[in-house]
Write a protein that holds these residues in place. Structure first.
Motif, PDB file in Angstrom:
ATOM      1  N   PRO A   1       0.844  -1.203   0.000  1.00 30.97           N
ATOM      2  CA  PRO A   1       0.000   0.000   0.000  1.00 30.97           C
ATOM      3  C   PRO A   1       0.877   1.251   0.000  1.00 30.97           C
ATOM      4  N   LEU A   2       0.326   2.374  -0.376  1.00 33.82           N
ATOM      5  CA  LEU A   2       1.018   3.630  -0.180  1.00 33.82           C
ATOM      6  C   LEU A   2       1.100   3.900   1.318  1.00 33.82           C
ATOM      7  N   ILE A   3       2.100   4.654   1.726  1.00 33.27           N
ATOM      8  CA  ILE A   3       2.355   4.841   3.154  1.00 33.27           C
ATOM      9  C   ILE A   3       1.183   5.493   3.883  1.00 33.27           C
ATOM     10  N   TRP A   4       0.388   6.272   3.182  1.00 27.58           N
ATOM     11  CA  TRP A   4      -0.739   6.947   3.830  1.00 27.58           C
ATOM     12  C   TRP A   4      -1.697   5.941   4.473  1.00 27.58           C
ATOM     13  N   LYS A   5      -1.784   4.748   3.876  1.00 30.36           N
ATOM     14  CA  LYS A   5      -2.693   3.737   4.419  1.00 30.36           C
ATOM     15  C   LYS A   5      -2.106   3.025   5.627  1.00 30.36           C
ATOM     16  N   ALA A   6      -0.774   3.052   5.758  1.00 31.51           N
ATOM     17  CA  ALA A   6      -0.119   2.392   6.882  1.00 31.51           C
ATOM     18  C   ALA A   6       0.029   3.316   8.093  1.00 31.51           C
ATOM     19  N   LEU A   7      -0.003   4.620   7.862  1.00 23.14           N
ATOM     20  CA  LEU A   7       0.258   5.571   8.949  1.00 23.14           C
ATOM     21  C   LEU A   7      -0.702   5.461  10.133  1.00 23.14           C
ATOM     22  N   PRO A   8      -2.021   5.352   9.922  1.00 22.92           N
ATOM     23  CA  PRO A   8      -2.914   5.284  11.097  1.00 22.92           C
ATOM     24  C   PRO A   8      -2.551   4.130  12.032  1.00 22.92           C
ATOM     25  N   SER A   9      -2.271   2.953  11.475  1.00 25.78           N
ATOM     26  CA  SER A   9      -1.923   1.799  12.317  1.00 25.78           C
ATOM     27  C   SER A   9      -0.605   2.049  13.045  1.00 25.78           C
TER      28      SER A   9
END
Length: 223
Positions: free
Chosen positions: A97-105
């Motif tokens: 995924p792009l990093i934006w999708k990993a940031l919340p976790s």
């Protein structure tokens, strides 16, 4: 440069997404998080993150079961020198995924806990590049630099002109930490966690790391 404490106060007021105010809460008193990132290169402005790892440390326990790992798809091209280091090719991260999708976790995993790392300022600068536009703040977490802790234990009382080696390999060797395959984000975070636990224990017990003494030998021939 704005002092970090002042910047933290500013970000508390200016945070864009109020649901992330928990980032300013210290969290459990005995917990820190060891982090590491692998990137497409070493330029914070033009390179991107490809892997992130974070491991919680509670007291003197490294909680490998409580960890965060993500492989993300960079927008920047992978630099040949970076591929030689972490052995990840563009095709290896293309499905991430792009990093934006990993940031919340990631942000919920670390919370407000102090972040431990080896030259951790680089990792945090890379993360802040994405976090700032995401929630309008930089990471407010306290930082713990293991090379600084190591310096204090080994060189804090060293005489002038002492040769200083703060390399990852030197720290591993002096602390008898097992050398896992490097430049893998999880392995590097785990080794950093082991360094931190060992160095903190040495500090609490007042133990220093011995240095090899070197002496100038007089050569009557002038050689």
């Amino acid at each position: 440069m704005i002092p970090r404490a002042i910047k933290r106060l500013f970000h508390q007021v200016s945070i864009g997404d109020q649901s992330y105010r928990f980032m300013f809460e210290r969290g459990p008193a005995d917990e820190v998080v060891a982090i590491d990132c692998e990137t497409t290169g070493l330029n914070v402005h033009t390179d991107d993150i490809v892997t992130i790892a974070a491991i919680r440390i509670r007291g003197n326990r490294i909680l490998t079961s409580e960890r965060f790992e993500a492989v993300v798809r960079p927008e920047a091209d992978m630099q040949p020198e970076a591929i030689k280091v972490h052995r990840l090719r563009q095709v290896d991260v293309a499905e991430g995924p792009l990093i934006w999708k990993a940031l919340p976790s990631f942000l919920h995993f670390v919370g407000g806990r102090p972040l431990v790392g080896y030259y951790v300022d680089f990792d945090i600068a890379m993360l802040d590049k994405y976090i700032l536009p995401f929630i309008e703040i930089e990471l407010p977490n306290p930082r713990i630099e293991v090379s600084k802790l190591y310096y204090e234990r080994k060189y804090g009382d060293a005489p002038p002109n002492t040769s200083i080696d703060l390399s990852f390999a030197a720290i591993l060797r002096d602390l008898d930490v097992p050398a896992l395959p490097q430049h893998d984000a999880f392995n590097d975070a785990l080794m950093t966690a082991m360094m931190y636990v060992a160095l903190r224990d040495m500090k609490e017990r007042g133990i220093r790391i011995p240095r090899v003494r070197t002496y100038d030998v007089f050569d009557p021939t002038g050689g």
